[in-house]
Design an enzyme around this catalytic site. Structure first.
Site, PDB file in Angstrom:
ATOM      1  NE  ARG A  67      -4.187  -1.790   1.761  1.00  0.00           N
ATOM      2  CZ  ARG A  67      -5.095  -2.220   2.622  1.00  0.00           C
ATOM      3  NH1 ARG A  67      -4.996  -1.882   3.887  1.00  0.00           N
ATOM      4  NH2 ARG A  67      -6.087  -2.967   2.225  1.00  0.00           N
ATOM      5  CE  LYS A  75     -20.199 -13.154   8.917  1.00  0.00           C
ATOM      6  NZ  LYS A  75     -20.000 -12.193   9.973  1.00  0.00           N
ATOM      7  N   GLY A 134      -8.505  -7.340  -1.306  1.00  0.00           N
ATOM      8  CA  GLY A 134      -8.610  -8.241  -0.166  1.00  0.00           C
ATOM      9  C   GLY A 134      -7.965  -9.594  -0.346  1.00  0.00           C
ATOM     10  N   GLY A 180     -13.444  -3.440  -0.410  1.00  0.00           N
ATOM     11  CA  GLY A 180     -14.741  -2.798  -0.203  1.00  0.00           C
ATOM     12  C   GLY A 180     -14.992  -1.712  -1.236  1.00  0.00           C
TER      13      GLY A 180
HETATM   14  P1  AMP Z   1     -14.623 -11.937   2.363  1.00  0.00           P
HETATM   15  O1  AMP Z   1     -13.965 -10.877   3.199  1.00  0.00           O
HETATM   16  O2  AMP Z   1     -16.104 -11.918   2.434  1.00  0.00           O
HETATM   17  O3  AMP Z   1     -14.101 -11.974   0.954  1.00  0.00           O
HETATM   18  O4  AMP Z   1     -14.267 -13.316   3.048  1.00  0.00           O
HETATM   19  C1  AMP Z   1     -12.983 -13.846   3.060  1.00  0.00           C
HETATM   20  C2  AMP Z   1     -12.976 -14.999   4.019  1.00  0.00           C
HETATM   21  O5  AMP Z   1     -13.915 -15.969   3.608  1.00  0.00           O
HETATM   22  C3  AMP Z   1     -11.646 -15.726   4.119  1.00  0.00           C
HETATM   23  O6  AMP Z   1     -11.112 -15.505   5.385  1.00  0.00           O
HETATM   24  C4  AMP Z   1     -12.002 -17.179   3.907  1.00  0.00           C
HETATM   25  O7  AMP Z   1     -11.369 -18.063   4.802  1.00  0.00           O
HETATM   26  C5  AMP Z   1     -13.494 -17.187   4.143  1.00  0.00           C
HETATM   27  N1  AMP Z   1     -14.156 -18.335   3.522  1.00  0.00           N
HETATM   28  C6  AMP Z   1     -14.140 -18.701   2.236  1.00  0.00           C
HETATM   29  N2  AMP Z   1     -14.806 -19.857   2.062  1.00  0.00           N
HETATM   30  C7  AMP Z   1     -15.262 -20.236   3.268  1.00  0.00           C
HETATM   31  C8  AMP Z   1     -15.995 -21.349   3.745  1.00  0.00           C
HETATM   32  N3  AMP Z   1     -16.414 -22.301   2.913  1.00  0.00           N
HETATM   33  N4  AMP Z   1     -16.259 -21.427   5.070  1.00  0.00           N
HETATM   34  C9  AMP Z   1     -15.836 -20.456   5.905  1.00  0.00           C
HETATM   35  N5  AMP Z   1     -15.143 -19.370   5.515  1.00  0.00           N
HETATM   36  C10 AMP Z   1     -14.849 -19.265   4.210  1.00  0.00           C
END
Ligand code: AMP
Length: 390
Positions: free
Chosen positions: A36, A201, A347, A370
């Site tokens: 960054r 999520k 990310g 984001g």
């Molecule tokens: P995000 O910030 O929403 O892109 O989420 C990233 C996170 O999602 C990472 O830390 C991953 O470990 C988690 N992730 C991806 N697939 C899964 C899964 N099947 N179960 C739990 N966490 C997950």
């Protein structure tokens, strides 16, 4: 609306107040990844080369509106100084009489790094402390926003401050590049245009998923995002991360590509018992989906090889654990080998690509997770809207 760019400003002899994103990952007081800081170098170097002085401001981590030593930007100032081979003066705070004096005394081609903006609650809650942004603005003659990673936040230093510089608020080179790379996805991307959305999520990405569905030819859903869809179909999801399926009930399903098979584990751990199942078998109680399976990788890779444009955000499994990184890694390999224009939205997916050393094989790795998602969802960002119109 076209916005003023750094090159439109006459910075000679001016104190340029520049918002950068030095929110770098740290471990035990050491910076573990300085990308960054490096990403802001072109704008910083431009101001120095054109006879301006710089007052840099950033946040780091999440201090709660008061000074906390572990969130000091002194380490970032030191790293910047090493990268530029020149001194960078660290201010004791970001506002106050002493900082104002240091800013006034700054000579052309000198740099002052302000202390963490989030040591003051006025940064994140500008309405509650209007004096904070006023004091910040008084430090500079013009304002440059080059912090793409926080351009989706309407904070004092990213959105509110620009009103104090009605004719001299410009975007830096990093933001300019991000907008140049992301905008074509909203306009007329070369088809087939595919999006891959993973992560934890679905609620955090529902808005952008809806928007992308109206643009893409297909949208691949992996990671924890998938389980609400599975549950909605009446298939058992076991102990998988799974948000309320009501959220996805009204989404048109025709463009989605869902996993065919999954790697599941009996614990959320790298040394758990692991097996691969077909999706329709369902996930047994106590087991959880951790990655997309080999058949999914094969089917998706085949389709992704046909792509002309791909947007990717979010890992397709728990990639931090090596046994569940394979889906994310193989899809990254597939995109790296292909000829499509590949844009990765910040990310964890960028981290996975960098871990594999594949960064040069992608068209654009966004510096804002984001921010890139919000830009694709709304077509604009608060930290850019406020800049001077061209
Ligand atoms: P995000 O910030 O929403 O892109 O989420 C990233 C996170 O999602 C990472 O830390 C991953 O470990 C988690 N992730 C991806 N697939 C899964 C899964 N099947 N179960 C739990 N966490 C997950």
């Amino acid at each position: 609306m076209q916005k003023l760019k750094l090159k439109d400003l006459d910075v000679r002899g001016k104190r340029v107040l520049m918002r950068v994103d030095f929110n770098v990952p740290m471990e035990k007081g050491k910076i573990t990844d300085d990308s960054r800081i490096r990403a802001a170098l072109p704008s910083i170097q431009y101001v120095l080369d054109h006879g301006g002085s710089l007052i840099l401001m950033s946040h780091l981590g999440r201090p709660k509106g008061k000074p906390e030593k572990e969130f000091s930007l002194a380490g970032a100032a030191q790293r910047l100084s090493e990268l530029l081979h020149m001194p960078v003066t660290m201010a004791p705070d970001c506002i106050g009489p002493e900082v104002a004096k240091m800013a006034r005394q700054l000579k052309p081609k000198e740099i002052l790094m302000l202390e963490n903006l989030r040591f003051h609650s006025g940064e994140e809650a500008p309405d509650k402390d209007p004096d904070f942004v006023k004091q910040l603005a008084s430090l500079g003659d013009c304002y440059v926003n080059d912090a793409f990673g926080t351009a989706h936040r309407a904070h004092a230093s990213t959105a509110v401050i620009a009103q104090f510089f009605p004719n001299t608020s410009a975007m830096g080179f990093l933001i300019e590049k991000e907008i140049r790379e992301l905008s074509p996805l909203l306009a007329n991307p070369k088809r087939p245009f595919y999006a891959i959305i993973g992560g934890a999520k679905i609620s955090t990405k529902l808005g952008v998923i809806k928007q992308l569905l109206s643009k893409v030819d297909a949208l691949f859903i992996g990671g924890g995002m998938f389980y609400p869809f599975l549950k909605a179909d009446g298939v058992a999801v076991g102990a998988s991360i799974c948000e309320d399926p009501a959220q996805i009930k009204d989404l048109p399903k025709d463009k989605f590509r869902f996993p065919k098979d999954l790697v599941i584990a009996d614990r959320f751990a790298n040394d758990a018992h692991v097996k691969t199942i077909l999706v329709q078998e369902g996930i047994p109680p106590g087991w959880q989906g951790m990655d997309i399976g080999p058949q999914t990788v094969q089917a998706w890779s085949k389709e992704l090889q046909q792509a002309s444009t791909v947007f990717w955000n979010g890992p397709l499994g728990v990639f931090e654990m090596p046994r569940f990184a394979s889906g994310t890694q193989q899809i990254a390999e597939c995109l790296a080998q292909g000829r499509a224009k590949t844009i990765v939205g910040g990310g964890d997916s960028v981290a996975a690509i960098e871990q594999m050393g594949l960064q040069t094989k992608f068209t654009h790795l966004s510096t804002g997770g984001g921010a890139s998602l919000e830009f694709l969802e709304f077509g604009h960002l608060p930290g850019i809207d406020v800049l001077t119109n061209r």
